[in-house]
Design a protein around this motif. Structure first.
Motif, PDB file in Angstrom:
ATOM      1  N   GLY A  35       1.084   2.808  -2.257  1.00  0.00           N
ATOM      2  CA  GLY A  35       1.586   1.833  -1.295  1.00  0.00           C
ATOM      3  C   GLY A  35       1.902   0.524  -1.682  1.00  0.00           C
ATOM      4  O   GLY A  35       3.007  -0.239  -1.333  1.00  0.00           O
ATOM      5  N   GLY A  36       0.756   0.046  -2.646  1.00  0.00           N
ATOM      6  CA  GLY A  36       0.809  -1.421  -3.060  1.00  0.00           C
ATOM      7  C   GLY A  36       2.190  -1.534  -3.926  1.00  0.00           C
ATOM      8  O   GLY A  36       2.855  -2.564  -3.927  1.00  0.00           O
ATOM      9  N   ALA A  37       2.323  -0.416  -4.674  1.00  0.00           N
ATOM     10  CA  ALA A  37       3.182  -0.456  -5.698  1.00  0.00           C
ATOM     11  C   ALA A  37       4.599  -0.595  -5.037  1.00  0.00           C
ATOM     12  O   ALA A  37       5.771  -1.056  -5.527  1.00  0.00           O
ATOM     13  N   LYS A  38       4.665   0.239  -3.970  1.00  0.00           N
ATOM     14  CA  LYS A  38       6.021   0.371  -3.247  1.00  0.00           C
ATOM     15  C   LYS A  38       6.342  -1.045  -2.440  1.00  0.00           C
ATOM     16  O   LYS A  38       7.488  -1.761  -2.668  1.00  0.00           O
ATOM     17  N   VAL A  39       5.475  -1.646  -1.887  1.00  0.00           N
ATOM     18  CA  VAL A  39       5.383  -3.061  -1.256  1.00  0.00           C
ATOM     19  C   VAL A  39       5.849  -4.204  -2.343  1.00  0.00           C
ATOM     20  O   VAL A  39       6.483  -4.918  -2.037  1.00  0.00           O
ATOM     21  N   THR A  62       7.430   3.012   3.913  1.00  0.00           N
ATOM     22  CA  THR A  62       6.668   4.039   3.502  1.00  0.00           C
ATOM     23  C   THR A  62       5.356   3.208   2.868  1.00  0.00           C
ATOM     24  O   THR A  62       4.242   3.827   2.783  1.00  0.00           O
ATOM     25  N   GLY A  63       5.587   2.232   1.869  1.00  0.00           N
ATOM     26  CA  GLY A  63       4.568   1.450   1.445  1.00  0.00           C
ATOM     27  C   GLY A  63       3.390   0.965   2.362  1.00  0.00           C
ATOM     28  O   GLY A  63       2.377   1.321   2.189  1.00  0.00           O
ATOM     29  N   ILE A  64       4.046   0.414   3.510  1.00  0.00           N
ATOM     30  CA  ILE A  64       3.115   0.029   4.425  1.00  0.00           C
ATOM     31  C   ILE A  64       2.236   1.192   4.999  1.00  0.00           C
ATOM     32  O   ILE A  64       1.035   0.802   5.366  1.00  0.00           O
ATOM     33  N   LEU A  65       3.091   2.307   5.333  1.00  0.00           N
ATOM     34  CA  LEU A  65       2.289   3.390   5.943  1.00  0.00           C
ATOM     35  C   LEU A  65       1.361   3.786   4.989  1.00  0.00           C
ATOM     36  O   LEU A  65       0.188   4.358   5.377  1.00  0.00           O
ATOM     37  N   GLU A  66       1.556   3.777   3.771  1.00  0.00           N
ATOM     38  CA  GLU A  66       0.640   4.529   2.831  1.00  0.00           C
ATOM     39  C   GLU A  66      -0.423   3.396   2.838  1.00  0.00           C
ATOM     40  O   GLU A  66      -1.719   3.867   2.498  1.00  0.00           O
ATOM     41  N   ILE A  67      -0.432   2.140   2.695  1.00  0.00           N
ATOM     42  CA  ILE A  67      -1.377   1.454   2.853  1.00  0.00           C
ATOM     43  C   ILE A  67      -2.539   1.418   3.976  1.00  0.00           C
ATOM     44  O   ILE A  67      -3.513   1.406   4.002  1.00  0.00           O
ATOM     45  N   ALA A  81      -5.152  10.859   7.761  1.00  0.00           N
ATOM     46  CA  ALA A  81      -4.505  12.205   7.102  1.00  0.00           C
ATOM     47  C   ALA A  81      -2.837  12.337   7.900  1.00  0.00           C
ATOM     48  O   ALA A  81      -2.315  12.749   7.347  1.00  0.00           O
ATOM     49  N   LEU A  82      -3.150  12.191   9.219  1.00  0.00           N
ATOM     50  CA  LEU A  82      -1.818  12.425  10.284  1.00  0.00           C
ATOM     51  C   LEU A  82      -0.973  11.320   9.857  1.00  0.00           C
ATOM     52  O   LEU A  82       0.337  11.801   9.478  1.00  0.00           O
ATOM     53  N   LEU A  83      -1.035  10.158   9.598  1.00  0.00           N
ATOM     54  CA  LEU A  83      -0.165   9.329   9.221  1.00  0.00           C
ATOM     55  C   LEU A  83       0.514   9.544   7.946  1.00  0.00           C
ATOM     56  O   LEU A  83       1.735   9.196   7.821  1.00  0.00           O
ATOM     57  N   LEU A  84      -0.324   9.812   7.009  1.00  0.00           N
ATOM     58  CA  LEU A  84       0.065  10.017   5.501  1.00  0.00           C
ATOM     59  C   LEU A  84       0.822  11.309   5.558  1.00  0.00           C
ATOM     60  O   LEU A  84       1.851  11.436   4.699  1.00  0.00           O
ATOM     61  N   ALA A  85       0.542  12.361   6.400  1.00  0.00           N
ATOM     62  CA  ALA A  85       1.482  13.602   6.352  1.00  0.00           C
ATOM     63  C   ALA A  85       2.561  13.228   6.963  1.00  0.00           C
ATOM     64  O   ALA A  85       3.693  13.862   6.076  1.00  0.00           O
TER      65      ALA A  85
END
Length: 100
Positions: A35-39, A62-67, A81-85
């Motif tokens: 997520g950090g790489a995306k942001v 997607t970067g913020i969601l991954e973070i 896990a639900l958020l990342l899925a």
């Protein structure tokens, strides 16, 4: 002689918990890094999102969601896990990976 099932020893329970936490922390770090790489706008991430045609705004989302998911994984793993899925499923859909 007792026929009752033996309970796990305290040491084996502690080892299982430690392994569980190590896995959770490693997963959280992986998602925080991705997520950090995306942001941050890493060139490979920018190129990937240009290629799929979703726009750079989608890279930030997607970067913020991954973070956020990475931060949720260690303590509230179900929500993380639900958020990342959902994040992964949305990425697959946007990239056209779900097309036959």
């Amino acid at each position: 002689m007792s026929t009752a099932p033996s309970s796990p020893t305290r040491a084996s329970w502690t080892i299982k918990r430690a392994v569980d936490w190590v896995i959770r922390i490693l997963l959280a770090l992986a998602f925080l890094a991705a997520g950090g790489a995306k942001v941050a706008g890493a060139p490979p991430m920018v190129a990937i999102f240009e290629q799929i045609g979703a726009g750079q705004w989608f890279r930030f989302v997607t970067g913020i969601l991954e973070i956020v998911g990475g931060l949720l994984v260690p303590r509230t793993s179900m929500w993380g896990a639900l958020l990342l899925a959902c994040d992964g499923g949305g990425g697959d859909h946007a990239s056209g990976a779900d097309r036959w």
